[in-house]
Design a protein around this motif. Structure first.
Motif, PDB file in Angstrom:
ATOM      1  N   UNK A 198      14.977  54.268  92.833  1.00 56.39           N
ATOM      2  CA  UNK A 198      15.120  55.273  93.678  1.00 56.39           C
ATOM      3  C   UNK A 198      16.604  55.761  93.634  1.00 56.39           C
ATOM      4  N   UNK A 199      16.918  57.311  93.833  1.00 58.49           N
ATOM      5  CA  UNK A 199      18.286  57.500  93.632  1.00 58.49           C
ATOM      6  C   UNK A 199      19.218  57.250  94.884  1.00 58.49           C
ATOM      7  N   UNK A 200      20.270  56.567  94.653  1.00 59.82           N
ATOM      8  CA  UNK A 200      21.065  56.660  95.956  1.00 59.82           C
ATOM      9  C   UNK A 200      22.269  57.450  95.863  1.00 59.82           C
ATOM     10  N   UNK A 201      22.830  57.716  94.831  1.00 61.55           N
ATOM     11  CA  UNK A 201      24.155  58.514  94.489  1.00 61.55           C
ATOM     12  C   UNK A 201      23.772  60.070  93.822  1.00 61.55           C
ATOM     13  N   UNK A 202      24.317  61.120  94.268  1.00 59.67           N
ATOM     14  CA  UNK A 202      24.227  62.128  93.770  1.00 59.67           C
ATOM     15  C   UNK A 202      24.898  62.204  92.449  1.00 59.67           C
ATOM     16  N   UNK A 232      28.784  60.147  96.601  1.00 60.19           N
ATOM     17  CA  UNK A 232      29.566  59.943  95.493  1.00 60.19           C
ATOM     18  C   UNK A 232      29.817  58.377  95.391  1.00 60.19           C
ATOM     19  N   UNK A 233      29.770  57.794  93.992  1.00 59.86           N
ATOM     20  CA  UNK A 233      30.171  56.449  93.831  1.00 59.86           C
ATOM     21  C   UNK A 233      31.159  56.566  92.832  1.00 59.86           C
ATOM     22  N   UNK A 234      32.541  55.924  93.031  1.00 59.37           N
ATOM     23  CA  UNK A 234      33.646  55.945  92.237  1.00 59.37           C
ATOM     24  C   UNK A 234      33.693  54.720  91.691  1.00 59.37           C
ATOM     25  N   UNK A 235      33.598  54.365  90.522  1.00 61.28           N
ATOM     26  CA  UNK A 235      34.040  52.969  89.803  1.00 61.28           C
ATOM     27  C   UNK A 235      35.267  52.942  89.121  1.00 61.28           C
ATOM     28  N   UNK A 263      24.582  48.748  85.691  1.00 57.20           N
ATOM     29  CA  UNK A 263      23.262  49.321  85.121  1.00 57.20           C
ATOM     30  C   UNK A 263      22.548  49.729  86.235  1.00 57.20           C
ATOM     31  N   UNK A 264      22.360  48.951  87.410  1.00 60.52           N
ATOM     32  CA  UNK A 264      21.747  49.531  88.731  1.00 60.52           C
ATOM     33  C   UNK A 264      22.293  50.928  89.125  1.00 60.52           C
ATOM     34  N   UNK A 265      23.591  50.916  89.369  1.00 58.56           N
ATOM     35  CA  UNK A 265      24.231  52.181  89.841  1.00 58.56           C
ATOM     36  C   UNK A 265      24.133  53.241  88.814  1.00 58.56           C
ATOM     37  N   UNK A 266      24.199  53.187  87.519  1.00 53.38           N
ATOM     38  CA  UNK A 266      23.825  54.210  86.813  1.00 53.38           C
ATOM     39  C   UNK A 266      22.350  54.772  87.096  1.00 53.38           C
ATOM     40  N   UNK A 267      21.385  53.711  86.899  1.00 50.89           N
ATOM     41  CA  UNK A 267      19.868  54.194  87.253  1.00 50.89           C
ATOM     42  C   UNK A 267      19.799  54.820  88.528  1.00 50.89           C
TER      43      UNK A 267
END
Length: 356
Positions: A198-202, A232-235, A263-267
């Protein structure tokens, strides 16, 4: 297969890309009954030690590459550093010869570290740069690079050999008959797998690369996204002993993520905003993601890759100072990084270490 053979894996510390693309190689070496010895410096070594805490390692001298604030001075800065870099290469060779003479390693995989090789054991160089772009001096820098590659027993290029490929003229010679040394195209090197989550971040902003340009882009992205409605997630791409998180309005900021979490964050993200570094491109291609690229100013390779993928209709991009939130609207007109996924045949590649 001889389970006692130990292979040294040594990525260059220039951002985190060289280290992260060595992760799938290390995993496969272990799976194929080899021991692995890690070698690098700085954040690259710290990252590998976090991924593989059980493996032995050695610290190598640092190349200490940084980007000037003004990208136009990057080439000059590198040229001025040439004597220092030569000194580092000599120091690396000493460390390696000691490990070889003590019988601690039986093969070498060097990712762009020129002193990490030995005449006494099989030594591979991994590079996607058979040609090095440096503006008006590209011919000279390419010839110098090729001379260094020739000193290794094998050259593995993480790309596809065909006309549909990721590295373009960086990783391919114009004339196949004039190739100055044997090249093996091994397919894409990525630690990432595409999953339906499921999408969490735009938007996921992925930062990497040497300072001060990494910080320059981080400050710009925080400024661009701080008043938006988007999640937004900023790594940050800063590897530290402890994972740190903070919330700035709608932006979640994390210093670094290990492979599985990244990998999870990108997906879980609709779009990725990042540099057009080659390893990032390979990871996003493995996951067939849609992205927007902001090449590092003055870094000819990233500028070339971003331009090439934009012209081919895969990923939009722009210069760093021109990035604003409206640019993301362009992503939907591009097809994203599809059509490139090709896995290396590691079993076959590792036979190289079995030849006497």
């Amino acid at each position: 297969m001889n389970s006692k053979k130990t292979i040294l894996v040594a990525p260059l510390h220039w951002g985190l890309g060289h280290a992260t693309r060595c992760i799938p190689i290390i995993r496969e070496l272990l799976k194929n009954n080899y021991n692995v010895f890690l070698a690098s410096d700085g954040g690259a070594l710290l990252l590998l030690r976090k991924e593989f805490p059980e493996l032995p390692y050695v610290s190598l001298p640092s190349y200490n590459i940084t980007y000037p604030k003004k990208g136009a001075f990057f080439k000059l800065k590198l040229m001025l550093k040439a004597p220092y870099i030569q000194k580092i290469i000599t120091s690396e060779k000493k460390v390696i010869e000691e490990l070889v003479s003590e019988g601690k390693i039986h093969g070498i995989i060097s990712d762009n570290r020129w002193g990490v090789r030995s005449k006494n054991i099989p030594s591979v160089i991994i590079t996607h740069q058979l040609n090095v772009l440096s503006g008006s001096t590209s011919y000279v820098s390419s010839k110098m690079h090729q001379k260094l590659i020739k000193k290794f027993d094998a050259c593995w290029v993480p790309d596809l050999e065909d006309s549909i490929n990721l590295s373009g003229k960086l990783g391919h010679f114009k004339d196949a008959l004039s190739v100055p040394f044997p090249v093996i195209y091994i397919g894409l090197l990525s630690r990432m797998k595409k999953k339906k989550l499921p999408i969490v971040y735009d938007v996921l902003c992925l930062l990497s690369g040497p300072e001060p340009q990494r910080t320059v882009l981080e400050e710009q992205l925080l400024s661009v996204f701080k008043n938006s409605e988007k999640k937004i997630l900023l790594v940050q791409g800063i590897v530290e002993d402890v994972k740190k998180e903070k919330q700035i309005g709608n932006i979640k900021v994390i210093n670094f993520l290990k492979s599985d979490d990244l990998e999870q964050a990108i997906n879980e993200s609709t779009y990725i905003v990042s540099r057009s570094g080659y390893t990032t491109i390979m990871d996003l291609a493995a996951m067939e993601k849609k992205a927007f690229f902001i090449p590092t100013p003055g870094q000819f390779e990233q500028v070339y890759l971003a331009k090439r993928l934009k012209q081919a209709g895969f990923v939009p991009s722009c210069k760093q100072h021109k990035f604003k939130i409206e640019k993301l609207d362009k992503i939907s007109f591009y097809k994203g990084l599809k059509d490139f996924n090709s896995q290396p045949d590691f079993k076959n590649l590792f036979r190289f270490f079995e030849s006497e």
